[in-house]
Design a protein around this motif. Structure first.
Motif, PDB file in Angstrom:
ATOM      1  N   PHE A 187     -11.496   1.190 -14.828  1.00 39.32           N
ATOM      2  CA  PHE A 187     -11.981   2.675 -14.373  1.00 39.32           C
ATOM      3  C   PHE A 187     -11.499   2.915 -13.194  1.00 39.32           C
ATOM      4  O   PHE A 187     -11.158   4.236 -13.147  1.00 39.32           O
ATOM      5  N   ILE A 188     -11.209   2.168 -12.151  1.00 41.18           N
ATOM      6  CA  ILE A 188     -10.444   2.590 -10.962  1.00 41.18           C
ATOM      7  C   ILE A 188      -9.081   3.172 -11.156  1.00 41.18           C
ATOM      8  O   ILE A 188      -8.635   4.155 -10.587  1.00 41.18           O
ATOM      9  N   ARG A 189      -8.395   2.390 -11.941  1.00 39.83           N
ATOM     10  CA  ARG A 189      -7.028   2.789 -12.085  1.00 39.83           C
ATOM     11  C   ARG A 189      -6.812   3.916 -12.980  1.00 39.83           C
ATOM     12  O   ARG A 189      -6.097   4.983 -12.617  1.00 39.83           O
ATOM     13  N   GLU A 190      -7.634   4.161 -14.096  1.00 33.97           N
ATOM     14  CA  GLU A 190      -7.683   5.539 -14.965  1.00 33.97           C
ATOM     15  C   GLU A 190      -8.101   6.583 -13.928  1.00 33.97           C
ATOM     16  O   GLU A 190      -7.587   7.826 -13.862  1.00 33.97           O
ATOM     17  N   ARG A 191      -9.219   6.469 -12.965  1.00 32.78           N
ATOM     18  CA  ARG A 191      -9.487   7.459 -12.355  1.00 32.78           C
ATOM     19  C   ARG A 191      -8.627   7.971 -11.343  1.00 32.78           C
ATOM     20  O   ARG A 191      -8.568   9.076 -10.929  1.00 32.78           O
ATOM     21  N   SER A 192      -8.049   6.886 -10.544  1.00 33.71           N
ATOM     22  CA  SER A 192      -7.299   7.152  -9.608  1.00 33.71           C
ATOM     23  C   SER A 192      -5.925   7.831 -10.116  1.00 33.71           C
ATOM     24  O   SER A 192      -5.430   8.796  -9.407  1.00 33.71           O
ATOM     25  N   VAL A 251       0.626  -1.155   0.022  1.00 34.17           N
ATOM     26  CA  VAL A 251      -0.022  -0.065   0.005  1.00 34.17           C
ATOM     27  C   VAL A 251       0.818   1.338   0.035  1.00 34.17           C
ATOM     28  O   VAL A 251       1.790   1.340   0.778  1.00 34.17           O
ATOM     29  N   THR A 252       0.778   2.176  -0.853  1.00 33.90           N
ATOM     30  CA  THR A 252       1.128   3.513  -0.967  1.00 33.90           C
ATOM     31  C   THR A 252       0.283   4.612  -0.395  1.00 33.90           C
ATOM     32  O   THR A 252      -0.973   4.298  -0.371  1.00 33.90           O
ATOM     33  N   GLU A 253       0.824   5.801  -0.653  1.00 35.19           N
ATOM     34  CA  GLU A 253      -0.138   6.796  -0.069  1.00 35.19           C
ATOM     35  C   GLU A 253      -1.163   7.215  -1.157  1.00 35.19           C
ATOM     36  O   GLU A 253      -2.230   7.885  -0.716  1.00 35.19           O
ATOM     37  N   GLN A 265      -5.967   9.985 -12.702  1.00 31.88           N
ATOM     38  CA  GLN A 265      -6.302  11.415 -12.713  1.00 31.88           C
ATOM     39  C   GLN A 265      -6.380  12.297 -11.562  1.00 31.88           C
ATOM     40  O   GLN A 265      -6.209  13.330 -11.498  1.00 31.88           O
ATOM     41  N   GLU A 266      -7.027  11.473 -10.277  1.00 35.93           N
ATOM     42  CA  GLU A 266      -6.969  12.229  -9.095  1.00 35.93           C
ATOM     43  C   GLU A 266      -5.492  12.312  -8.613  1.00 35.93           C
ATOM     44  O   GLU A 266      -5.478  13.549  -8.189  1.00 35.93           O
ATOM     45  N   THR A 267      -4.758  11.753  -8.574  1.00 34.79           N
ATOM     46  CA  THR A 267      -3.356  11.832  -8.020  1.00 34.79           C
ATOM     47  C   THR A 267      -2.721  12.547  -8.973  1.00 34.79           C
ATOM     48  O   THR A 267      -1.383  13.327  -8.566  1.00 34.79           O
ATOM     49  N   GLY A 297      -2.630   9.485   3.350  1.00 32.19           N
ATOM     50  CA  GLY A 297      -2.272  10.111   2.124  1.00 32.19           C
ATOM     51  C   GLY A 297      -3.590  10.037   1.395  1.00 32.19           C
ATOM     52  O   GLY A 297      -4.642  10.021   1.812  1.00 32.19           O
ATOM     53  N   ALA A 298      -3.562  10.625   0.181  1.00 31.66           N
ATOM     54  CA  ALA A 298      -4.710  11.136  -0.650  1.00 31.66           C
ATOM     55  C   ALA A 298      -5.130   9.932  -1.276  1.00 31.66           C
ATOM     56  O   ALA A 298      -5.105  10.062  -2.520  1.00 31.66           O
ATOM     57  N   HIS A 299      -5.607   8.936  -0.713  1.00 31.97           N
ATOM     58  CA  HIS A 299      -5.964   7.815  -1.426  1.00 31.97           C
ATOM     59  C   HIS A 299      -7.427   8.185  -2.247  1.00 31.97           C
ATOM     60  O   HIS A 299      -8.381   8.480  -1.760  1.00 31.97           O
ATOM     61  N   PRO A 300      -7.252   7.802  -3.451  1.00 29.86           N
ATOM     62  CA  PRO A 300      -8.640   8.098  -4.193  1.00 29.86           C
ATOM     63  C   PRO A 300      -9.628   7.136  -3.962  1.00 29.86           C
ATOM     64  O   PRO A 300      -9.460   5.988  -3.317  1.00 29.86           O
TER      65      PRO A 300
END
Length: 320
Positions: free
Chosen positions: A309-314, A85-87, A316-318, A163-166
């Motif tokens: 979907f989760i990876r792409e949006r994550s 797990v990372t930030e 973009q968020e980070t 951290g800023a976890h999406p």
């Protein structure tokens, strides 16, 4: 639309009759093997989830069980934590279905493993059910559980870095209606000190989002007349919602796939982002059993599309 149900399937969440289990198996499986597995399902209290969970690997992730978020036995959630797990590891809060009157988080171990094995933190809460509560009791619980899980993960706990976890909401069936309300009506999360803007995305699986008028007395009891319109996620779409991935099976005879089309159309009409995919040959239960990794069932691309979907949006968020 004319209503929620095409027909009522009297099934416990995650429970499948032998005939539905056979339909869920990939066509490449030999018929004899399918029959043997069907018998195994019957011996396991006819529980498809019981079979899936028994075969699910415990490698590559850990589970912290019964973390309290509210009062009572049902005010708890399980947290699935990947080995690494990372930030910025994403968090998915998954809300299960069960016609708003049944279900438990233990049934969905196979969902937690499916996502955690792909490097995603997963929170699966219980919530109060009918007849203990009527709408909006279960939505209130889901909002509280979601806010608590976000605070726990972003604050750093159980060996995870803060951290800023999406954050993503995901739900199946009745759980998709509940999660859909949290993703469209910002008041629910705001009451728990969390803004709807916190959400990086919503994944709805076979969800009822636009199911009035009600015809069954039972559902009229769950959704009182005075609050009924507030139970429809489609009524709250105004363009500030997170991106949505909406999935349903063309063969769903429990929740009409038109619910999925309706929410997606309303999102686009309001300038929001929604992708709906109606999978041929997939029924109501298949929308969730497709996430099983130990015993592949139904269309495995449902899981693949969700992870993408989760990876792409994550990302973009980070990247903001």
């Amino acid at each position: 639309m004319a209503g929620l149900l095409r027909q009522r399937a009297a099934l416990h969440p995650g429970v499948m009759r032998a005939d539905l289990f056979l339909r869920a198996l990939p066509s490449r499986w030999p018929r004899r093997a399918a029959i043997l597995l069907s018998l195994a399902v019957g011996l396991a209290l006819s529980g498809c989830a019981a079979v899936l969970n028994a075969a699910t690997s415990g490698d590559g992730y850990g589970v912290v069980s019964d973390i309290p978020y509210g009062s009572g036995e049902r005010g708890r959630y399980d947290l699935y934590i990947p080995a690494t797990v990372t930030e910025t590891t994403p968090l998915v809060v998954f809300l299960y279905g069960g016609s708003w009157d049944s279900g438990d988080k233990e049934t969905y171990l196979f969902v937690g493993q499916s996502l955690a094995s792909a490097g995603i933190i997963v929170a699966i809460p219980d919530y109060r059910l009918y007849p203990e509560v009527r709408f909006p009791g279960f939505v209130e619980d889901a909002a509280e559980a979601t806010a608590r899980a976000i605070a726990t993960v972003r604050g750093g706990a159980y060996g995870m870095p803060g951290g800023a976890h999406p954050v993503f909401l995901m739900g199946h069936s009745a759980g998709a209606e509940i999660a859909g309300l949290l993703a469209t009506n910002g008041d629910w999360l705001a009451r728990e000190g969390t803004a709807i803007e916190t959400l990086a995305g919503f994944i709805g699986l076979a969800g009822p989002y636009d199911f009035l008028p009600l015809t069954e007395d039972r559902y009229k009891q769950i959704f009182p007349q005075e609050t009924r319109s507030a139970s429809q996620p489609v009524n709250f779409v105004d363009g500030d919602e997170p991106p949505m991935l909406l999935i349903a099976g063309e063969d769903d005879t429990t929740v009409d796939p038109q619910n999925t089309r309706s929410l997606a159309a309303k999102m686009r009409a309001q300038g929001g982002e929604a992708t709906e995919i109606i999978y041929p040959g997939v029924d109501h239960i298949g929308a969730i059993t497709s996430f099983a990794t130990a015993l592949p069932m139904n269309d495995e691309t449902i899981r693949d599309r969700t992870l993408l979907f989760i990876r792409e949006r994550s990302h973009q968020e980070t990247a903001r």
